[in-house]
Scaffold this motif. Sequence first.
Motif, PDB file in Angstrom:
ATOM      1  N   ALA A   1       0.820  -1.214   0.000  1.00 34.15           N
ATOM      2  CA  ALA A   1       0.000   0.000   0.000  1.00 34.15           C
ATOM      3  C   ALA A   1       0.852   1.262   0.000  1.00 34.15           C
ATOM      4  O   ALA A   1       1.928   1.308   0.599  1.00 34.15           O
ATOM      5  N   LEU A   2       0.353   2.283  -0.665  1.00 37.51           N
ATOM      6  CA  LEU A   2       0.784   3.665  -0.482  1.00 37.51           C
ATOM      7  C   LEU A   2      -0.309   4.321   0.350  1.00 37.51           C
ATOM      8  O   LEU A   2      -1.482   4.277  -0.036  1.00 37.51           O
ATOM      9  N   VAL A   3       0.046   4.907   1.488  1.00 38.16           N
ATOM     10  CA  VAL A   3      -0.957   5.435   2.414  1.00 38.16           C
ATOM     11  C   VAL A   3      -0.819   6.951   2.493  1.00 38.16           C
ATOM     12  O   VAL A   3       0.271   7.481   2.751  1.00 38.16           O
ATOM     13  N   ILE A   4      -1.920   7.644   2.260  1.00 40.01           N
ATOM     14  CA  ILE A   4      -1.942   9.103   2.206  1.00 40.01           C
ATOM     15  C   ILE A   4      -2.910   9.629   3.257  1.00 40.01           C
ATOM     16  O   ILE A   4      -4.042   9.133   3.376  1.00 40.01           O
ATOM     17  N   GLY A   5      -2.480  10.624   4.017  1.00 42.41           N
ATOM     18  CA  GLY A   5      -3.359  11.320   4.944  1.00 42.41           C
ATOM     19  C   GLY A   5      -3.615  12.723   4.426  1.00 42.41           C
ATOM     20  O   GLY A   5      -2.673  13.423   4.050  1.00 42.41           O
ATOM     21  N   ILE A   6      -4.887  13.130   4.383  1.00 42.67           N
ATOM     22  CA  ILE A   6      -5.240  14.463   3.897  1.00 42.67           C
ATOM     23  C   ILE A   6      -5.984  15.205   5.002  1.00 42.67           C
ATOM     24  O   ILE A   6      -6.980  14.709   5.528  1.00 42.67           O
ATOM     25  N   SER A   7      -5.501  16.397   5.345  1.00 44.56           N
ATOM     26  CA  SER A   7      -6.138  17.194   6.401  1.00 44.56           C
ATOM     27  C   SER A   7      -5.672  18.624   6.276  1.00 44.56           C
ATOM     28  O   SER A   7      -4.461  18.881   6.223  1.00 44.56           O
ATOM     29  N   GLN A   8      -6.610  19.582   6.236  1.00 44.41           N
ATOM     30  CA  GLN A   8      -6.188  20.980   6.132  1.00 44.41           C
ATOM     31  C   GLN A   8      -5.365  21.389   7.344  1.00 44.41           C
ATOM     32  O   GLN A   8      -4.355  22.053   7.216  1.00 44.41           O
ATOM     33  N   SER A   9      -5.758  20.962   8.537  1.00 45.06           N
ATOM     34  CA  SER A   9      -5.033  21.354   9.750  1.00 45.06           C
ATOM     35  C   SER A   9      -3.938  20.374  10.128  1.00 45.06           C
ATOM     36  O   SER A   9      -2.970  20.733  10.798  1.00 45.06           O
ATOM     37  N   GLY A  10      -4.107  19.118   9.726  1.00 45.86           N
ATOM     38  CA  GLY A  10      -3.162  18.078  10.127  1.00 45.86           C
ATOM     39  C   GLY A  10      -3.231  17.753  11.604  1.00 45.86           C
ATOM     40  O   GLY A  10      -2.295  17.179  12.160  1.00 45.86           O
ATOM     41  N   ALA A  11      -4.368  18.067  12.248  1.00 44.31           N
ATOM     42  CA  ALA A  11      -4.440  17.954  13.705  1.00 44.31           C
ATOM     43  C   ALA A  11      -5.329  16.831  14.206  1.00 44.31           C
ATOM     44  O   ALA A  11      -5.290  16.517  15.403  1.00 44.31           O
ATOM     45  N   SER A  12      -6.142  16.231  13.354  1.00 49.80           N
ATOM     46  CA  SER A  12      -7.098  15.245  13.861  1.00 49.80           C
ATOM     47  C   SER A  12      -6.384  13.953  14.267  1.00 49.80           C
ATOM     48  O   SER A  12      -5.710  13.321  13.446  1.00 49.80           O
ATOM     49  N   PRO A  13      -6.533  13.532  15.506  1.00 54.71           N
ATOM     50  CA  PRO A  13      -5.777  12.365  15.993  1.00 54.71           C
ATOM     51  C   PRO A  13      -6.061  11.072  15.241  1.00 54.71           C
ATOM     52  O   PRO A  13      -5.158  10.252  15.066  1.00 54.71           O
ATOM     53  N   ASP A  14      -7.305  10.870  14.781  1.00 51.47           N
ATOM     54  CA  ASP A  14      -7.590   9.599  14.123  1.00 51.47           C
ATOM     55  C   ASP A  14      -6.892   9.482  12.773  1.00 51.47           C
ATOM     56  O   ASP A  14      -6.395   8.400  12.414  1.00 51.47           O
ATOM     57  N   ILE A  15      -6.801  10.583  12.039  1.00 56.44           N
ATOM     58  CA  ILE A  15      -6.079  10.535  10.763  1.00 56.44           C
ATOM     59  C   ILE A  15      -4.592  10.302  11.011  1.00 56.44           C
ATOM     60  O   ILE A  15      -3.943   9.514  10.314  1.00 56.44           O
ATOM     61  N   CYS A  16      -4.058  10.973  12.016  1.00 58.61           N
ATOM     62  CA  CYS A  16      -2.637  10.781  12.358  1.00 58.61           C
ATOM     63  C   CYS A  16      -2.353   9.339  12.756  1.00 58.61           C
ATOM     64  O   CYS A  16      -1.296   8.788  12.403  1.00 58.61           O
ATOM     65  N   THR A  17      -3.295   8.714  13.461  1.00 61.20           N
ATOM     66  CA  THR A  17      -3.093   7.338  13.906  1.00 61.20           C
ATOM     67  C   THR A  17      -3.025   6.377  12.730  1.00 61.20           C
ATOM     68  O   THR A  17      -2.198   5.451  12.708  1.00 61.20           O
ATOM     69  N   VAL A  18      -3.876   6.578  11.728  1.00 64.44           N
ATOM     70  CA  VAL A  18      -3.816   5.725  10.537  1.00 64.44           C
ATOM     71  C   VAL A  18      -2.439   5.825   9.883  1.00 64.44           C
ATOM     72  O   VAL A  18      -1.819   4.808   9.536  1.00 64.44           O
ATOM     73  N   ILE A  19      -1.959   7.052   9.726  1.00 62.77           N
ATOM     74  CA  ILE A  19      -0.656   7.255   9.084  1.00 62.77           C
ATOM     75  C   ILE A  19       0.463   6.666   9.931  1.00 62.77           C
ATOM     76  O   ILE A  19       1.395   6.021   9.407  1.00 62.77           O
ATOM     77  N   ASP A  20       0.389   6.860  11.235  1.00 64.22           N
ATOM     78  CA  ASP A  20       1.416   6.312  12.124  1.00 64.22           C
ATOM     79  C   ASP A  20       1.436   4.789  12.056  1.00 64.22           C
ATOM     80  O   ASP A  20       2.511   4.172  11.967  1.00 64.22           O
TER      81      ASP A  20
END
Length: 347
Positions: A90-109
């Motif tokens: 997989a290539l995994v991409i996180g998209i967020s204007q603020s980059g602050a939402s913990p759940d999106i960060c957790t997926v990327i981490d």
Amino acid sequence: MTPSILLQEISEQPAALRRLIDAESRHIISLAHTLNARGHQYVVIAARGSSDNAARYAQYLMGATLGLPVALATPSLHTRYGAHLRFDGALVIGISQSGASPDICTVIDDARRAGAPTVAITNNPESPLAEAAEFTIPLHAGVERSIAATKTYTTQLAALALLTLSMANDHAGLATLATIPDAMEAALTLDSWMHGIAGDMAGATAAVTIGRGYHYATAWEIALKLKELTYIAAEPYSAADFQHGPIALVREDFPVILIATRGAVADDLTTLTIRLRDLGAHLTAISDVPAILETANRPASLPISVEERFAPITTIIAGQLLVFHLARARGLDPDNPRGLRKVTETR
């Protein structure tokens, strides 16, 4: 009337897109080479809200251009259910204007820990999302003060296009993308026309938005804006899915917003437009297809036609203008929608 921050930021989008292209094109071409060398069989994108609609655009763009299946992540699996997902290939991409939402960060981490290449697309290159990802694409949209996303959404679309075209070595496509800010400026000239359409829709309580292909994302984004800023219960549909049941909603004067530009699905949407007319729908069409514009009750003719794969970057401007004026026509403040704040952190 008090000047609107939202309207100002809608008008800033062509300049924001030029900044992104000027600042990041070389970096993204280099990143694309790195990602291609690593290899991947599919893409997973983690996002929420408008960013999730940008991910829907990527499903079509990356699928059509790169032949890669694109899946939308389920962040709650990571944050609430403790699932350990496999990201092999997989290539995994996180998209967020603020980059602050913990759940999106957790997926990327989690994906990075599993060894997958990870990319953050964000307006804040120093955000937790950017720290979590291996690579970052800053949006260069400038500070976005309005609660409703406008210039961060269109720069997200453009960032995905830059990355996809670079991965495909599509130099002609990159050259065409560089002309899209001019088409965005032309779309801004629809402001007074959308003001008039909004006045006709001011009494609506429900509506549907319809697109297909690349404009499926546009239908979702306009519906989101309608709910955020006008409090109209708006539901987005693919033109194909809409005919498998939801078309039963349509009655005399029922509001439908259709987004359709020249391309692979234009004929299907033309046929649907005629059917909607026959059912009595009050149809707003954001389009450059003559047959569709001639059939619609409220035609919004796009001043410049662009390639289908880039059209969501221009058509959404007409949608943003419509929603802005509709909020005003309903006596609402589009800069201060109830119950919302700029940064929403979900876990």
